[in-house]
Design a protein around this motif. Structure first.
Motif, PDB file in Angstrom:
ATOM      1  N   ARG A  97       3.561   9.655 -10.130  1.00 23.69           N
ATOM      2  CA  ARG A  97       2.834   9.804 -11.395  1.00 23.69           C
ATOM      3  C   ARG A  97       1.897  11.006 -11.375  1.00 23.69           C
ATOM      4  NH1 ARG A  97       1.614   4.049 -14.010  1.00 23.69           N
ATOM      5  NH2 ARG A  97       3.633   3.122 -13.620  1.00 23.69           N
ATOM      6  N   ALA A 134       1.945   6.341  -6.997  1.00 24.79           N
ATOM      7  CA  ALA A 134       0.871   7.247  -7.415  1.00 24.79           C
ATOM      8  C   ALA A 134       1.326   8.697  -7.329  1.00 24.79           C
ATOM      9  CB  ALA A 134      -0.371   7.023  -6.554  1.00 24.79           C
ATOM     10  N   ARG A 135       2.010   9.046  -6.259  1.00 27.01           N
ATOM     11  CA  ARG A 135       2.504  10.427  -6.115  1.00 27.01           C
ATOM     12  C   ARG A 135       3.505  10.768  -7.220  1.00 27.01           C
ATOM     13  NH1 ARG A 135       3.555  11.605   0.307  1.00 27.01           N
ATOM     14  NH2 ARG A 135       1.399  11.315   0.963  1.00 27.01           N
ATOM     15  N   GLY A 190      -0.648  11.558  -9.298  1.00 25.86           N
ATOM     16  CA  GLY A 190      -2.034  11.228  -8.989  1.00 25.86           C
ATOM     17  C   GLY A 190      -2.171  10.675  -7.590  1.00 25.86           C
ATOM     18  N   THR A 191      -3.280   9.993  -7.390  1.00 23.45           N
ATOM     19  CA  THR A 191      -3.541   9.350  -6.108  1.00 23.45           C
ATOM     20  C   THR A 191      -3.735   7.861  -6.350  1.00 23.45           C
ATOM     21  OG1 THR A 191      -5.943   9.579  -6.328  1.00 23.45           O
ATOM     22  CG2 THR A 191      -4.747  11.415  -5.261  1.00 23.45           C
ATOM     23  N   MET A 192      -3.765   7.098  -5.279  1.00 26.24           N
ATOM     24  CA  MET A 192      -4.026   5.667  -5.410  1.00 26.24           C
ATOM     25  C   MET A 192      -5.386   5.464  -6.074  1.00 26.24           C
ATOM     26  SD  MET A 192      -2.409   3.964  -1.934  1.00 26.24           S
ATOM     27  CE  MET A 192      -3.774   4.436  -0.921  1.00 26.24           C
ATOM     28  N   SER A 193      -6.336   6.278  -5.717  1.00 26.40           N
ATOM     29  CA  SER A 193      -7.679   6.167  -6.268  1.00 26.40           C
ATOM     30  C   SER A 193      -7.700   6.394  -7.782  1.00 26.40           C
ATOM     31  CB  SER A 193      -8.601   7.166  -5.576  1.00 26.40           C
ATOM     32  OG  SER A 193      -9.902   7.081  -6.085  1.00 26.40           O
ATOM     33  N   THR A 194      -6.972   7.421  -8.255  1.00 28.33           N
ATOM     34  CA  THR A 194      -6.985   7.687  -9.698  1.00 28.33           C
ATOM     35  C   THR A 194      -6.303   6.570 -10.473  1.00 28.33           C
ATOM     36  OG1 THR A 194      -4.986   9.059  -9.567  1.00 28.33           O
ATOM     37  CG2 THR A 194      -7.087  10.203  -9.482  1.00 28.33           C
ATOM     38  N   GLN A 223       1.191   3.995  -2.957  1.00 32.27           N
ATOM     39  CA  GLN A 223       0.968   5.421  -2.697  1.00 32.27           C
ATOM     40  C   GLN A 223       2.147   6.238  -3.224  1.00 32.27           C
ATOM     41  OE1 GLN A 223       0.365   6.453   1.433  1.00 32.27           O
ATOM     42  NE2 GLN A 223      -0.652   8.348   0.900  1.00 32.27           N
ATOM     43  N   ARG A 235       0.840  -1.204   0.000  1.00 33.62           N
ATOM     44  CA  ARG A 235       0.000   0.000   0.000  1.00 33.62           C
ATOM     45  C   ARG A 235       0.875   1.255   0.000  1.00 33.62           C
ATOM     46  NH1 ARG A 235      -4.968   0.631   0.949  1.00 33.62           N
ATOM     47  NH2 ARG A 235      -6.043   2.329   1.952  1.00 33.62           N
ATOM     48  N   GLU A 236       1.910   1.260   0.842  1.00 33.74           N
ATOM     49  CA  GLU A 236       2.813   2.412   0.894  1.00 33.74           C
ATOM     50  C   GLU A 236       3.553   2.584  -0.431  1.00 33.74           C
ATOM     51  OE1 GLU A 236       3.778   2.140   5.681  1.00 33.74           O
ATOM     52  OE2 GLU A 236       5.194   1.291   4.241  1.00 33.74           O
TER      53      GLU A 236
END
Length: 100
Positions: free
Chosen positions: A18, A15-16, A20-24, A12, A8-9
């Motif tokens: 890239r 995602a940062r 974005g967020t994990m959700s995106t 995250q 998960r980390e």
């Protein structure tokens, strides 16, 4: 969704990086998988979706390792086609007629 805390980390952090967020990122991946399955076998997809909507489908859990492998595969093309942010544009100053 069950994800090991270390994964998960890492997700995250990715995602940062890239922008974005994990959700995106998950949303992009989900859209891609749905599109691929619809194209691969439209009839089977429609039947499975109907079963899910009727409450007859069992939930499926995916081990974190499998999810990570699928995520890497899904992003191979995305990395190759990644668009870099445009450089900041400078707006020329208008001459106001005054001294500088």
């Amino acid at each position: 969704m069950k994800i090991h805390p270390a994964l998960r980390e890492e997700f995250q952090a990715a995602a940062r990086l890239r922008g974005g967020t994990m959700s995106t990122l998950l949303h992009q991946y989900i859209v891609k998988v749905v599109r691929e399955e619809k194209e691969r076998d439209p009839q089977a997809f429609a039947e499975t979706l109907t079963a899910i909507r009727a409450g007859g489908a069992e939930p499926v859990e995916m081990p974190a390792e499998d999810f990570e492998a699928l995520h890497k595969e899904a992003n191979k093309d995305k990395e190759a086609n990644k668009v870099k942010p445009a450089a900041a544009k400078r707006t020329p100053r208008r001459n106001s007629g005054g001294k500088r």
